[in-house]
Design a protein around this motif. Structure first.
Motif, short mmCIF file in Angstrom:
data_model
loop_
_atom_site.label_atom_id
_atom_site.label_comp_id
_atom_site.label_asym_id
_atom_site.label_seq_id
_atom_site.Cartn_x
_atom_site.Cartn_y
_atom_site.Cartn_z
N LEU A 56 -4.31 8.47 4.22
CA LEU A 56 -3.98 7.05 4.17
C LEU A 56 -2.54 6.80 4.61
CD1 LEU A 56 -5.70 5.87 0.87
CD2 LEU A 56 -6.32 5.29 3.21
N GLN A 89 1.16 4.69 11.09
CA GLN A 89 0.83 4.21 12.43
C GLN A 89 0.82 2.69 12.47
OE1 GLN A 89 -2.87 6.21 13.03
NE2 GLN A 89 -1.92 8.22 13.30
N ILE A 90 0.19 2.10 11.45
CA ILE A 90 0.16 0.64 11.40
C ILE A 90 1.58 0.09 11.39
CG2 ILE A 90 -0.32 -1.31 9.88
CD1 ILE A 90 -2.75 -0.50 11.30
N MET A 136 0.83 -1.20 0.00
CA MET A 136 0.00 0.00 0.00
C MET A 136 0.86 1.25 0.00
SD MET A 136 -2.99 1.17 -0.24
CE MET A 136 -4.51 0.43 0.34
N GLU A 182 -0.81 8.56 6.62
CA GLU A 182 -0.74 8.71 8.07
C GLU A 182 -1.15 7.40 8.76
OE1 GLU A 182 -2.65 11.67 11.50
OE2 GLU A 182 -3.48 11.62 9.48
N TYR A 183 -2.29 6.87 8.31
CA TYR A 183 -2.78 5.62 8.90
C TYR A 183 -1.75 4.51 8.76
CZ TYR A 183 -5.55 1.40 9.54
OH TYR A 183 -6.01 0.18 9.97
N TYR A 184 -1.21 4.38 7.58
CA TYR A 184 -0.26 3.28 7.37
C TYR A 184 1.04 3.48 8.13
CZ TYR A 184 -2.96 0.33 4.34
OH TYR A 184 -3.91 -0.55 3.88
#
Lengths: 182, 182
Positions: free
Chosen positions: A146, A152-153, A117, A148-150
């Motif tokens: 997106l 964190q993941i 991703m 940002e989210y990834y």
DNA sequence: CAGAATATTCGGCAAATGCCGAATTTGGAG
DNA sequence: CTCCAAATTCGGCATTTGCCGAATATTCTG
């Protein structure tokens, strides 16, 4: 307690219940029931089993078992071993430490998903930055969210895949107390 | 920067890249690519889209889109809304806060999976306790190990499903620093 | 190296899945 | 209540999947 009345084989049905639950779980994870069942058989086995042993106990063809073992191995759910004096015959054992399974999964598949991703997001970002159409800004914002989210993941993955299963369990405790003190 | 040379539609291809990555991700999660694509279309849309709008932009039949929206809704990935003066027509919007999606998923499906397995384990446990065959003890130990694992998972689920997405993000930070201080 | 025992691959078939478009149902406006 | 527009359900078709058993490949043994 003990042998009360007609008892066809309580142990066998108890196993069967759990094994079926594993098959159902496999289904929920989007994979084949046979993987769940075969893992379950290995989970309860009191020692390593051969392909033929598994085929016999599961009623699956040997070829089915063979490929099932390959994929279960890929997900770190079973370990393939060879036994002394058993020649070429392969034996399989269930990994019973599911935290370890989780850790290894994160370390490989999980990280791979994130990278897939991230790559798409980065090239999309570049493409959008080199465009001055009015929609570009709008899409860039979405892409950033997106990313940002990834990010964190990825942090989660990095942390968890660096822990032993003991440490994971300890973390579960930590988080539990953190939860109650709110 | 800006319009350099031949630019068929950089914005569109950027979107397409991300949408395809989402389709691939959907596949990795064991679900249909169409769900990933449709979610992606909604993710980039600058406003709610109707079934027809989605069908048009996705080249899926309306009936396909309809059922896709149902399942995306079930997983909290899209929200169904009705717009003023649009009568019965339904509109759909992507949930862009994936932590919130995660939270809600844990709260329902996640908890359900745990419960399914716990039920199977408990009845198996009872069955084994009321049996005095020699294998019973062996199997009981195995069942106990699973129960232990699922208890821990349940704690995780309980904690995480009680957090807002802001709190989840904060937790990610916390865990990150915890990881580096080892 | 020959032969036997084991593992894996492959072709094919039955069942399940994904999708479409027609038929049906639902819900709102007059 | 009746129509009409919109949504959902359903039957069917093409594709994919899951599994089997035969064929092939591999590896140990003598």
């Amino acid at each position: 307690m003990g042998e009360n009345g007609d008892d066809p084989d309580e142990v066998a049905t108890a196993r069967e219940e759990v094994i079926e639950a594993m098959a159902t779980t496999a289904e929920m994870y989007g994979t084949k029931r046979s993987l769940g069942r075969l893992y379950g058989i290995l989970y309860f086995a009191d020692g390593p089993l051969s392909l033929d042993g598994l085929a016999e106990r599961s009623d699956y063809a040997k070829s089915t078992v063979s490929s099932a073992m390959s994929t279960l191995e890929r997900y770190y759910l079973v370990k393939r071993r060879s036994l002394p004096d058993e020649g070429k015959r392969a034996f399989f054992e269930a990994e019973r430490d599911w935290w370890e399974v989780t850790r290894r999964w994160l370390e490989t598949e999980g990280r791979r998903e994130v990278m897939t991703m991230n790559r798409a997001l980065d090239t999309a970002q570049r493409r959008l930055e080199s465009s001055d159409s009015p929609e570009a800004a709008h899409d860039l914002a979405r892409v950033s969210q997106l990313q940002e989210y990834y990010d964190q993941i990825e942090q989660f993955v990095d942390l968890l895949s660096g822990l032993s299963s003991e440490e994971m369990m300890a973390l579960a405790e930590t988080m539990d107390s953190a939860g109650s003190e709110r």
